[in-house]
Design an enzyme around this catalytic site. Structure first.
Site, PDB file in Angstrom:
ATOM      1  N   CYS A 191       9.218 -10.144  -6.067  1.00 22.48           N
ATOM      2  CA  CYS A 191       9.699  -8.574  -6.654  1.00 22.48           C
ATOM      3  C   CYS A 191      10.134  -8.905  -8.247  1.00 22.48           C
ATOM      4  CB  CYS A 191      10.913  -7.913  -5.971  1.00 22.48           C
ATOM      5  SG  CYS A 191      12.286  -8.588  -6.074  1.00 22.48           S
TER       6      CYS A 191
ATOM      7  N   CYS B 250      18.639  -8.920  -3.864  1.00 26.75           N
ATOM      8  CA  CYS B 250      17.553  -9.481  -3.530  1.00 26.75           C
ATOM      9  C   CYS B 250      16.846  -8.815  -2.281  1.00 26.75           C
ATOM     10  CB  CYS B 250      17.363 -11.049  -3.484  1.00 26.75           C
ATOM     11  SG  CYS B 250      15.957 -11.852  -2.547  1.00 26.75           S
TER      12      CYS B 250
ATOM     13  N   CYS C 227      15.402 -10.773  -9.642  1.00 25.69           N
ATOM     14  CA  CYS C 227      16.602 -11.795  -9.865  1.00 25.69           C
ATOM     15  C   CYS C 227      16.007 -12.270 -11.369  1.00 25.69           C
ATOM     16  CB  CYS C 227      16.276 -13.306  -9.009  1.00 25.69           C
ATOM     17  SG  CYS C 227      14.522 -13.828  -8.889  1.00 25.69           S
TER      18      CYS C 227
ATOM     19  N   CYS D  39      10.504 -15.388  -0.852  1.00 34.25           N
ATOM     20  CA  CYS D  39      10.464 -14.692  -2.035  1.00 34.25           C
ATOM     21  C   CYS D  39       9.257 -13.949  -1.850  1.00 34.25           C
ATOM     22  CB  CYS D  39      10.402 -15.601  -3.054  1.00 34.25           C
ATOM     23  SG  CYS D  39      10.046 -14.556  -4.662  1.00 34.25           S
TER      24      CYS D  39
ATOM     25  N   ARG E 272       8.677  -4.873  -5.130  1.00 31.16           N
ATOM     26  CA  ARG E 272       8.252  -5.157  -6.451  1.00 31.16           C
ATOM     27  C   ARG E 272       8.975  -4.264  -7.458  1.00 31.16           C
ATOM     28  NH1 ARG E 272       6.828  -7.449 -10.246  1.00 31.16           N
ATOM     29  NH2 ARG E 272       4.792  -8.119 -10.909  1.00 31.16           N
TER      30      ARG E 272
ATOM     31  N   SER F  59       0.682  -1.311   0.009  1.00 27.52           N
ATOM     32  CA  SER F  59       0.092   0.027   0.022  1.00 27.52           C
ATOM     33  C   SER F  59       1.002   1.154   0.178  1.00 27.52           C
ATOM     34  CB  SER F  59      -0.990   0.135   1.141  1.00 27.52           C
ATOM     35  OG  SER F  59      -1.984  -0.808   1.097  1.00 27.52           O
TER      36      SER F  59
ATOM     37  N   THR G 229      -0.589   4.021 -11.832  1.00 24.57           N
ATOM     38  CA  THR G 229      -1.829   3.633 -11.621  1.00 24.57           C
ATOM     39  C   THR G 229      -2.833   4.008 -12.570  1.00 24.57           C
ATOM     40  OG1 THR G 229      -1.604   3.319  -9.135  1.00 24.57           O
ATOM     41  CG2 THR G 229      -3.591   3.341  -9.882  1.00 24.57           C
TER      42      THR G 229
END
Length: 554
Positions: free
Chosen positions: A525, A498, A528, A522, A309, A61, A345
């Site tokens: 995101c 990572c 990798c 994990c 992300r 969020s 968005t």
């Protein structure tokens, strides 16, 4: 016809369901497309697949949203109770030095893309949950907890999606609760998976959709949500920064938004075309909180959410061909994020709407490809917005942060985005690392456990759910290549980029180096899959519902 990886071994018989349109991804683009399709034709069978346990479960969020696309989709969004409750009240853009900051004056004139007047700070997860409710009111079928494992292709045309098998153990054997995935047949498939979506990546490669486009370039966004004392909360306050702690050749910066009930969303974006293999985006994010421009916002507060992300940063010149037989790309998996605005968005919503219009037309014809999608985009404000912003992001890669910022001001004020040239993205992010022995090591401070933290305590706040006995969804195509390249040349960069501690470089008793993969950590995101130097790491969708579970209201 495509098969899932275990079909040949286990002779799986798959049930089938038929829809007019299957949409993969329950984010803003996919839900906008679903709503628009049913607005145009209430008889269409529309299905949305969402790999999270519910709509919004995989969305961290805290975001700033322009409402114009939402207004086009649902003009009565206020009456419908859309969770846009915190208008932007104040904003700052700061250039950080190690101990101080320089505010960018006349922000609305120098960088009009960052003008947030009339925008809202929102919980993006809650916005998607609300969009999901609206979609269901329009008659859309939503299936959370189901991954799109493979495209279903017949005679060169995508004819649907194969969902992931459930109840498979770590070795690929069927457990007692095994349920084979289904074939969801569709006359059109809309891919709206977000940045580096797995099916989108497959479609781009299979249909060679990137032949005439620049490589996509990405950023890794790492985000925390804090709850702070009410007396310190400034609803609608927005702050962005660039400069320290990154060097002049690494693009990125921090953001901070006050929203909701005494909540602060803080995050840091690091462009994944960085060159120093010792760099850790997670550590850069943590130490920026100690800067005087950010530290006071967290005083007396507690961290309650953590996530990460990848973001598609390439913009206009990195857009691939957007259609293929039987389907289209939309949202961030296509690359519609406007990086100078630091917003995706409104562009995701608009691209989903345009995709739905083109798909609706294709359904009425005999052509398997939604050929009007490109033309509709080019006639929209979305295309103009991305075109005018096209030179900002590559200018920083070309000239560094300081000169890039100077050029961006000139491009924005003088050329108004209409310069008679287009700067290019010359390479993919996995091609930019220099050997570890040639790069300066970075001395990161140890976490204090109050303001700054380690990965382990951070990942705990993502509320992860991965069955330890499900197939590992992070795979090395060639395990030997890790030793030859990642370890020998770059000293295992995946153990630093990572943000979840998935990758650890370890040593066996015989002195042999190996890579330990903690897939259960994990947070999805995709870094990798993007940054690995030889593209040896492959991110595959885990069992449906696995991954983060970010709560409502955050």
């Amino acid at each position: 016809m495509t098969q899932s990886p275990n079909d040949a071994q286990n002779a799986v018989e798959r049930e089938e369901m038929a829809f007019d349109v299957v949409i993969v991804g329950g984010g803003p683009a996919g839900l906008a497309a679903a709503i628009r399709l049913r607005q145009k034709n209430p008889t269409l069978g529309v299905c949305v697949l969402e790999k999270g346990s519910e709509i919004g479960a995989h969305i961290v969020s805290g975001a700033v949203i322009e409402p114009k696309a939402l207004t086009e989709l649902l003009p009565d969004w206020k009456e419908r109770g859309a969770p846009l409750n915190t208008p932007v009240s104040e904003e700052k853009l700061l250039y950080l030095t190690k101990q101080g900051s320089i505010p960018v004056p006349a922000l609305h004139l120098l960088m009009p893309q960052m003008d947030n007047r009339g925008n809202y700070v929102v919980s993006l997860g809650d916005l998607c949950r609300w969009l999901g409710q609206q979609a269901e009111l329009f008659g859309v079928e939503i299936y959370p907890g189901f991954t799109g494992a493979q495209l279903h292709i017949e005679d060169g045309c995508v004819c649907g999606v194969v969902t992931g098998d459930m109840g498979v153990d770590r070795d690929g054997n069927h457990k007692s609760e095994f349920m084979p995935g289904m074939i969801l047949r569709a006359r059109q498939v809309i891919l709206a998976e977000g940045a580096r979506g797995s099916l989108s990546h497959d479609a781009i490669n299979h249909y060679k959709l990137r032949e005439n486009a620049d490589p996509q370039t990405y950023g890794l966004g790492i985000k925390e949500v804090w709850e702070i004392p009410k007396e310190n909360h400034r609803p609608g306050f927005v702050q962005h920064s660039f400069g320290w702690p990154l060097d002049n050749h690494t693009y990125g910066g921090a953001f901070l938004y006050h929203f909701g009930e005494n909540l602060v969303s803080y995050g840091f974006v690091t462009a994944l075309d960085y060159s120093n293999p010792w760099l850790s985006p997670f550590e850069e994010m943590q130490r920026t909180k100690q800067h005087p421009a950010f530290r006071p916002h967290f005083e007396g507060g507690r961290r309650i959410i953590y996530g990460a992300r990848a973001l598609s940063e390439g913009g206009f010149q990195s857009l691939p061909k957007l259609t293929f037989p039987g389907g289209v790309l939309t949202g961030d998996c296509a690359g519609f994020l406007n990086m100078p605005k630091i917003k995706g968005t409104h562009t995701a919503l608009k691209s989903g709407m345009i995709a739905a219009d083109a798909v609706s037309e294709a359904l009425r014809s005999t052509n398997p490809e939604a050929q009007t999608y490109q033309e509709r985009l080019q006639n929209s404000w979305l295309w103009s917005e991305l075109y005018e912003a096209r030179n900002i992001r590559p200018s920083f890669s070309k000239w560094g942060m300081q000169l890039g910022a100077l050029y961006s001001g000139i491009d924005s004020m003088v050329f108004r985005g209409k310069a008679p040239w287009t700067l290019r993205h010359p390479h993919a992010d996995n091609q930019t690392l220099i050997p570890a022995k040639e790069a300066p090591k970075i001395d990161y401070p140890k976490p204090d456990g109050t303001l700054t933290f380690d990965r382990t305590s951070s990942v705990y706040l993502s509320n992860l759910s991965h069955d330890d006995n499900q197939p590992v969804h992070l795979k090395l195509r060639d395990p030997a290549l890790w030793n030859e390249v990642n370890e020998a040349r770059f000293s295992s960069p995946e153990s630093r980029y990572c943000p979840a501690g998935v990758y650890e470089a370890n040593t066996r008793d015989n002195g042999e180096k190996y890579l330990q993969i903690n897939a259960q950590n994990c947070v999805h995101c995709k870094s990798c899959d993007i940054k690995d130097p030889t593209q040896n790491i492959r991110w595959c969708p885990p069992e449906g519902g696995s991954g983060p579970n970010y709560p409502s209201g955050m």
